[in-house]
Scaffold this motif. Structure first.
Motif, mmCIF file in Angstrom:
data_model
loop_
_atom_site.group_PDB
_atom_site.id
_atom_site.type_symbol
_atom_site.label_atom_id
_atom_site.label_comp_id
_atom_site.label_asym_id
_atom_site.label_seq_id
_atom_site.Cartn_x
_atom_site.Cartn_y
_atom_site.Cartn_z
ATOM 1 N N THR A 191 40.067 54.364 21.734
ATOM 2 C CA THR A 191 41.340 54.014 22.366
ATOM 3 C C THR A 191 41.501 54.729 23.694
ATOM 4 N N VAL A 192 41.194 56.023 23.695
ATOM 5 C CA VAL A 192 41.362 56.829 24.914
ATOM 6 C C VAL A 192 40.306 56.472 25.952
ATOM 7 N N VAL A 193 39.020 56.522 25.546
ATOM 8 C CA VAL A 193 37.962 56.285 26.524
ATOM 9 C C VAL A 193 37.951 54.826 26.982
ATOM 10 N N GLY A 194 38.333 53.908 26.085
ATOM 11 C CA GLY A 194 38.382 52.502 26.461
ATOM 12 C C GLY A 194 39.459 52.230 27.486
ATOM 13 N N ALA A 195 40.648 52.802 27.273
ATOM 14 C CA ALA A 195 41.741 52.611 28.225
ATOM 15 C C ALA A 195 41.374 53.188 29.589
ATOM 16 N N LEU A 196 40.785 54.380 29.588
ATOM 17 C CA LEU A 196 40.389 54.998 30.851
ATOM 18 C C LEU A 196 39.254 54.220 31.524
ATOM 19 N N GLY A 197 38.235 53.872 30.750
ATOM 20 C CA GLY A 197 37.074 53.201 31.311
ATOM 21 C C GLY A 197 37.388 51.807 31.832
ATOM 22 N N LEU A 198 38.070 51.003 31.021
ATOM 23 C CA LEU A 198 38.380 49.643 31.447
ATOM 24 C C LEU A 198 39.430 49.638 32.551
ATOM 25 N N GLY A 199 40.342 50.608 32.490
ATOM 26 C CA GLY A 199 41.311 50.737 33.582
ATOM 27 C C GLY A 199 40.625 51.050 34.899
ATOM 28 N N TYR A 200 39.636 51.941 34.858
ATOM 29 C CA TYR A 200 38.885 52.288 36.059
ATOM 30 C C TYR A 200 38.110 51.077 36.584
ATOM 31 N N LEU A 201 37.485 50.315 35.674
ATOM 32 C CA LEU A 201 36.739 49.133 36.096
ATOM 33 C C LEU A 201 37.658 48.090 36.726
ATOM 34 N N MET A 202 38.861 47.957 36.195
ATOM 35 C CA MET A 202 39.811 47.008 36.767
ATOM 36 C C MET A 202 40.165 47.416 38.197
ATOM 37 N N ILE A 203 40.378 48.712 38.412
ATOM 38 C CA ILE A 203 40.674 49.206 39.765
ATOM 39 C C ILE A 203 39.499 48.946 40.695
ATOM 40 N N ARG A 204 38.293 49.239 40.237
ATOM 41 C CA ARG A 204 37.099 49.013 41.049
ATOM 42 C C ARG A 204 36.942 47.527 41.386
ATOM 43 N N LEU A 205 37.249 46.683 40.435
ATOM 44 C CA LEU A 205 37.116 45.244 40.666
ATOM 45 C C LEU A 205 38.018 44.796 41.819
ATOM 46 N N PHE A 206 39.250 45.299 41.824
ATOM 47 C CA PHE A 206 40.200 44.895 42.860
ATOM 48 C C PHE A 206 39.895 45.542 44.207
ATOM 49 N N THR A 207 39.254 46.699 44.180
ATOM 50 C CA THR A 207 38.941 47.352 45.455
ATOM 51 C C THR A 207 37.616 46.878 46.042
ATOM 52 N N GLN A 208 36.712 46.382 45.218
ATOM 53 C CA GLN A 208 35.400 45.953 45.691
ATOM 54 C C GLN A 208 35.330 44.446 45.972
ATOM 55 N N TYR A 209 36.254 43.679 45.410
ATOM 56 C CA TYR A 209 36.238 42.226 45.577
ATOM 57 C C TYR A 209 37.621 41.729 45.971
ATOM 58 N N ASP A 210 37.650 40.594 46.631
ATOM 59 C CA ASP A 210 38.918 39.925 46.944
ATOM 60 C C ASP A 210 39.293 39.057 45.745
ATOM 61 N N VAL A 211 39.863 39.697 44.731
ATOM 62 C CA VAL A 211 40.156 39.007 43.474
ATOM 63 C C VAL A 211 41.105 37.836 43.702
ATOM 64 N N GLY A 212 42.111 38.034 44.539
ATOM 65 C CA GLY A 212 43.089 36.984 44.783
ATOM 66 C C GLY A 212 42.479 35.689 45.279
ATOM 67 N N ALA A 213 41.385 35.805 46.011
ATOM 68 C CA ALA A 213 40.734 34.609 46.549
ATOM 69 C C ALA A 213 40.017 33.798 45.476
ATOM 70 N N HIS A 214 39.786 34.410 44.321
ATOM 71 C CA HIS A 214 39.057 33.732 43.246
ATOM 72 C C HIS A 214 39.972 33.321 42.085
ATOM 73 N N VAL A 215 41.259 33.536 42.223
ATOM 74 C CA VAL A 215 42.221 33.185 41.176
ATOM 75 C C VAL A 215 43.099 32.054 41.682
ATOM 76 N N GLY A 216 43.287 31.035 40.866
ATOM 77 C CA GLY A 216 44.114 29.911 41.281
ATOM 78 C C GLY A 216 43.380 28.888 42.116
ATOM 79 N N GLU A 217 42.047 28.942 42.123
ATOM 80 C CA GLU A 217 41.252 27.987 42.909
ATOM 81 C C GLU A 217 41.274 26.594 42.290
ATOM 82 N N LYS A 218 41.306 26.541 40.987
ATOM 83 C CA LYS A 218 41.251 25.256 40.288
ATOM 84 C C LYS A 218 42.613 24.956 39.662
ATOM 85 N N GLY A 219 42.865 23.676 39.460
ATOM 86 C CA GLY A 219 44.084 23.278 38.781
ATOM 87 C C GLY A 219 43.947 23.396 37.269
#
Length: 486
Positions: free
Chosen positions: A171-199
């Motif tokens: 629970t602890v390491v998963g929350a920290l690890g996946l939370g960190y990966l989520m932050i990295r995903l948004f800082t390394q990629y333009d996530v907004g440009a890949h969401v809402g592309e399709k209907g």
């Protein structure tokens, strides 16, 4: 965080209970333990892959996340209703299903449950083995799988106390690890440009709903194996909401990460999901920590698979040999055997992991939806939580050897889904008319529940009150009405 009351014998003492009723003086803990167990079990790599599947097979990331949430909530509610049975009955989930299917009849869904455990244990070992190889710089994936299999066996043999501890750590390491990966995903990629592309597309949306619901429903056959250790007077609502929140929130976080990762990474995520997440983490030390998060998360859920698989095997064996208890040595042997087989399957796993895993989850959804419908309708609506617990171990007791009503409804519940299936192996005729939308599990759930309710109202004969071992009425012979299904 406040600690849970300790069980007799200490946390690391080998568990000595198997399929028998847990005595009141060995019950302990609070529903909070169910939250951490199921949250930790879901904050892991396979749930990430499950979420990614919705995008890989055509859904837009935004619609996929919404659909996965719907599926997790619907399936999580069913799963948590199974969990609430544990404190009341004190028996493993598949032992309690004898009240619906009969002592011998319960073997039919049990065989499918065991196949599920092997499948999930093997797929989990493949991903965790990759993480072990990355951590130790090993080129041979089979060595990583073997190391992870040994870890799984050690924790599963020790039993539910150590599994709960692994859940709290995850629970602890998963929350920290996946939370960190989520932050990295948004800082390394333009996530907004890949969401809402399709209907909105109904077929891919319903596929994602099915992936979320199927993920949750596969926990149903063993969720009560852990809640059965809670005190008998534990609130049903508290058990339900703790289990529901832990499982749904944990899985949704992981699946959301998976859907977004698949959207921004495209083909780069497909060949090596574990390696991609390690690269996303950044520097070598952080990548090592993420691999460790993957191993800890998979260790928790793989122990659940090994533990549940052995409970199911013992439920089958004891149905025919008449025993209600198994020695600690026999339990250990079963766990080691189960783990060895799952490791062997993992080593021989196909390279087409994502496609096979999607079809595996949807197939499980087909066979477990009718089982859940029958179990929950009988327990909460027909029997109204009244169970003859000693009769669960007696083929000549109240529930008999075979329950024709439940077995027939179960088979029909699977059959009625066939025209609505959308899998690699088979696509139903009605699915084609729905533009590929798979609603089979919804049809199976509703039809099975309705059919069983109408039929079981006339054939069921629950006790006036729950009968427990040693209480008046325990072991009483079956009446004529009761033997009709035996």
């Amino acid at each position: 965080m406040p600690t849970e009351p300790e069980a007799p014998g200490g946390r690391l003492t080998l568990e000595h209970r198997t399929i028998e009723v847990i005595p009141d003086d060995e019950r302990h803990g609070t529903p909070r333990s169910q939250f951490t167990l199921w949250f930790g079990a879901n904050m892991q790599i396979t749930a990430i892959v499950d979420g990614a599947l919705a995008v890989v097979f055509g859904a837009d990331a935004l619609w996929a996340i919404i659909a996965l949430l719907i599926g997790n909530v619907l399936g999580g509610a069913v799963m948590a209703l199974h969990s609430a049975q544990g404190p009341r009955l004190g028996v493993p989930q598949m032992i309690s299903s004898r009240a619906q299917f009969g002592v011998y009849g319960a073997v039919l869904p049990l065989v499918l449950v065991i196949l599920m455990y092997f499948g999930f244990a093997a797929t989990g070992s493949v991903l965790a083995g990759q993480a072990v190889c990355e951590m130790l710089h090993i080129d041979n994936a089979k060595v990583g799988i073997l190391i992870f299999g040994v870890l799984t066996a050690v924790v599963a043999v020790t039993g539910y106390r150590l599994i709960h501890l692994a859940g709290r750590v995850a629970t602890v390491v998963g929350a920290l690890g996946l939370g960190y990966l989520m932050i990295r995903l948004f800082t390394q990629y333009d996530v907004g440009a890949h969401v809402g592309e399709k209907g909105f597309e109904a077929a891919t949306f319903l596929l994602a709903v099915g992936l979320g619901a199927g993920w949750q429903l596969t926990f149903g056959p063993y969720v009560a194996d852990y809640s059965r250790y809670l005190p008998r007077d534990t609130s049903d609502k508290a058990t339900f909401w703790s289990t529901f929140a832990g499982s749904v929130v944990g899985s949704q976080i992981a699946m959301t990460l998976g859907a977004l990762t698949a959207a921004v990474a495209g083909d780069a995520f497909l060949p090596n999901q574990v390696g991609f997440l390690g690269d996303l983490a950044g520097p070598a030390l952080l990548a090592f920590l993420i691999y460790m998060v993957i191993v800890v998360g998979k260790l928790t859920v793989n122990c659940l698979n090994a533990y549940g698989g052995v409970m199911s095997l013992l439920t089958i064996v004891t149905a025919f040999n008449g025993r209600s208890r198994i020695t600690q040595a026999a339990r250990t042997a079963y766990i080691l055997g189960f783990t060895a087989v799952s490791v062997a399957i993992a080593m021989a796993a196909s390279a087409d992991f994502l496609s096979n895993f999607k079809n595996f989850v949807l197939l499980l959804l087909t066979v477990f939806t009718p089982w859940s419908a029958i179990n929950l309708v009988d327990y909460y609506v027909i029997s109204r939580e009244r169970v003859d617990i000693p009769a669960l171990y007696d083929p000549n007791g109240r529930y008999g050897k075979w329950n024709v009503t439940a077995l027939t409804c179960y088979v029909l519940g699977i059959a009625v889904q066939i025209p609505f299936l959308a899998t690699k192996l088979y696509t139903g005729a009605l699915t084609k008319k729905l533009d590929g939308a798979d609603i089979s599990w919804i049809v199976g759930l509703l039809v099975t529940a309705a059919l069983y309710y109408v039929w079981a109202r006339r054939t069921s004969n629950p006790p006036a009150e729950t009968i427990r071992p040693g209480e008046p009425g325990a072991g009483a012979p079956a009446t004529r009405a009761e033997t009709l299904v035996g």
